[in-house]
Design a protein around this motif. Structure first.
Motif, PDB file in Angstrom:
ATOM      1  N   GLN A   1       0.840  -1.208   0.000  1.00 47.70           N
ATOM      2  CA  GLN A   1       0.000   0.000   0.000  1.00 47.70           C
ATOM      3  C   GLN A   1       0.875   1.259   0.000  1.00 47.70           C
ATOM      4  N   TYR A   2       1.979   1.209   0.752  1.00 50.95           N
ATOM      5  CA  TYR A   2       2.903   2.352   0.745  1.00 50.95           C
ATOM      6  C   TYR A   2       3.510   2.553  -0.646  1.00 50.95           C
ATOM      7  N   ILE A   3       3.853   1.442  -1.300  1.00 52.20           N
ATOM      8  CA  ILE A   3       4.438   1.550  -2.649  1.00 52.20           C
ATOM      9  C   ILE A   3       3.412   2.181  -3.599  1.00 52.20           C
ATOM     10  N   LYS A   4       2.158   1.753  -3.492  1.00 49.85           N
ATOM     11  CA  LYS A   4       1.108   2.320  -4.352  1.00 49.85           C
ATOM     12  C   LYS A   4       0.981   3.818  -4.130  1.00 49.85           C
ATOM     13  N   ARG A   5       1.007   4.189  -2.851  1.00 52.17           N
ATOM     14  CA  ARG A   5       0.886   5.610  -2.536  1.00 52.17           C
ATOM     15  C   ARG A   5       2.103   6.378  -3.080  1.00 52.17           C
ATOM     16  N   ALA A   6       3.274   5.775  -2.949  1.00 55.32           N
ATOM     17  CA  ALA A   6       4.499   6.420  -3.453  1.00 55.32           C
ATOM     18  C   ALA A   6       4.395   6.635  -4.961  1.00 55.32           C
ATOM     19  N   VAL A   7       3.906   5.626  -5.666  1.00 57.75           N
ATOM     20  CA  VAL A   7       3.784   5.739  -7.125  1.00 57.75           C
ATOM     21  C   VAL A   7       2.810   6.858  -7.485  1.00 57.75           C
ATOM     22  N   SER A   8       1.718   6.957  -6.749  1.00 54.04           N
ATOM     23  CA  SER A   8       0.757   8.002  -7.100  1.00 54.04           C
ATOM     24  C   SER A   8       1.335   9.388  -6.780  1.00 54.04           C
ATOM     25  N   ILE A   9       2.153   9.498  -5.739  1.00 54.42           N
ATOM     26  CA  ILE A   9       2.830  10.777  -5.459  1.00 54.42           C
ATOM     27  C   ILE A   9       3.803  11.122  -6.593  1.00 54.42           C
ATOM     28  N   LEU A  10       4.580  10.133  -7.026  1.00 55.26           N
ATOM     29  CA  LEU A  10       5.543  10.390  -8.119  1.00 55.26           C
ATOM     30  C   LEU A  10       4.801  10.790  -9.395  1.00 55.26           C
ATOM     31  N   ASN A  11       3.680  10.122  -9.663  1.00 51.74           N
ATOM     32  CA  ASN A  11       2.911  10.417 -10.882  1.00 51.74           C
ATOM     33  C   ASN A  11       2.296  11.804 -10.870  1.00 51.74           C
TER      34      ASN A  11
END
Ligand code: TXA
Ligand code: MG
Length: 301
Positions: A5-15
């Protein structure tokens, strides 16, 4: 939240152009989408780093090299296959479309595939290059644990991924592969001898001068830090000093490198008059450690 879930959130922040600090096996990186100039500008602003200091682009997979580099020699590919994922950064000629913001105005681009499992998961989930310098303010010591990132950058980062203490503890070896004679620009725990033996050639001397980030005040604690031979320590030690010995950190370069930045950071946070560091052996396997110690000890001498 789970790691996923943290990785998903990180990806959406980067995007969406945000900043994510993440662990690598060397040090923590301050990551942004390497194709988003506005996000890259935030990295420079948060670090207070000059725009002429290029960022390393982190990749998940060797097949992505061609998205960033215009020429990939057999030698570069050999190093990639041998040392990646791992603590090696290669400078290659950059593709024309790669932004001057990420390359700091250079015609080359630094590429690295890190091996920390969280960095790997993040890079795979993001699916493209993540630009990341070390997650510290310009000239400070690189962070090797998540709390140190927070001490450096606080809430200016949208998310800090927790990944424990970095295994290697010193920044990657940087090798310039843009000419026929590869040159190591920043020594790291992958040493010149290991690289030379893979390439089947000897390397010309390590020239730190050519890396824009080889700034004399790099990696320095705020506390005056001096390097002394073991037999000089008792003679020169004054009240209020603290001493960092090889025994304190570890008798091998690997153990020592793993602990060095945390030790410097923790000592720097206390009110010592000076940090005296015991000098390390003059052998090749200690080269990266010697390089960082000589920089840590340049301030206020
Ligand atoms: O281990 C590492 O390399 C860490 C982790 C996060 O991957 N990253 C890191 O990045 O140490 P940074 O920006 O703190 O240090 C990279 C150094 C800088 O001094 C930069 O100027 C230099 O490498 N550099 C990067 N790309 C370059 C290029 N194309 N030409 C010349 N120097 C370059
Ligand atoms: Mg750095």
């Amino acid at each position: 939240m789970t790691t996923n879930q943290y990785i998903k959130r990180a990806v959406s922040i980067l995007n969406t152009g945000g900043l994510v600090a993440f662990p690598t096996e060397t040090v923590y990186g301050l990551g942004a989408d390497a194709r988003n100039d506005a996000a890259l500008a935030k990295i420079y602003a948060v670090k207070e780093r000059p725009a002429s200091h290029p960022l390393i682009v982190h990749l998940a997979d060797i097949s992505q090299m061609q998205d960033w580099a215009s020429v990939i020699t057999e030698e570069a590919l050999l190093l990639a296959r041998t040392f990646w994922p791992g603590p090696l950064t290669m400078l290659l000629p950059k593709k024309a479309h790669v932004s001057e913001v990420v390359s700091g105005g250079q015609k080359t681009i630094g590429l690295r595939i890190p091996r920390h499992p969280i960095a790997q998961s993040l890079l795979q989930a993001f699916g493209d290059g993540i630009a990341a310098p070390s997650a510290n303010k310009f000239t400070h010591v690189s962070p090797t644990y998540a709390k140190a990132v927070y001490e450096e950058l606080g809430d200016q980062v949208d998310l800090i991924l927790e990944g424990g203490d970095c295994e290697v503890g010193l920044e990657s070896t940087i090798i310039d592969m843009t000419s026929d004679a590869p040159v190591i620009l920043r020594p790291g725990m992958i040493g010149a001898e290991a690289i030379a033996s893979v390439l089947g050639m000897s390397l010309t001397g390590c020239s730190n001068q050519r890396v824009p980030g080889a700034h004399p005040l790099h990696y320095a604690p705020n506390t005056t830090t001096i390097l002394l031979a073991a037999d000089q320590i008792a003679k020169q030690r004054r009240e209020g000093d603290t001493v960092l010995t090889i025994k304190n950190l570890g008798e091998t370069p690997e153990l020592y490198a793993h602990k060095l930045y945390k030790a410097l950071r923790e000592l720097d946070n206390q009110q010592f008059a000076r940090i005296i560091v015991e000098d390390v052996p003059l052998t090749p396997e200690w080269e990266a450690v010697r390089d960082r110690l000589s920089k840590a000890c340049m301030r206020k001498l």
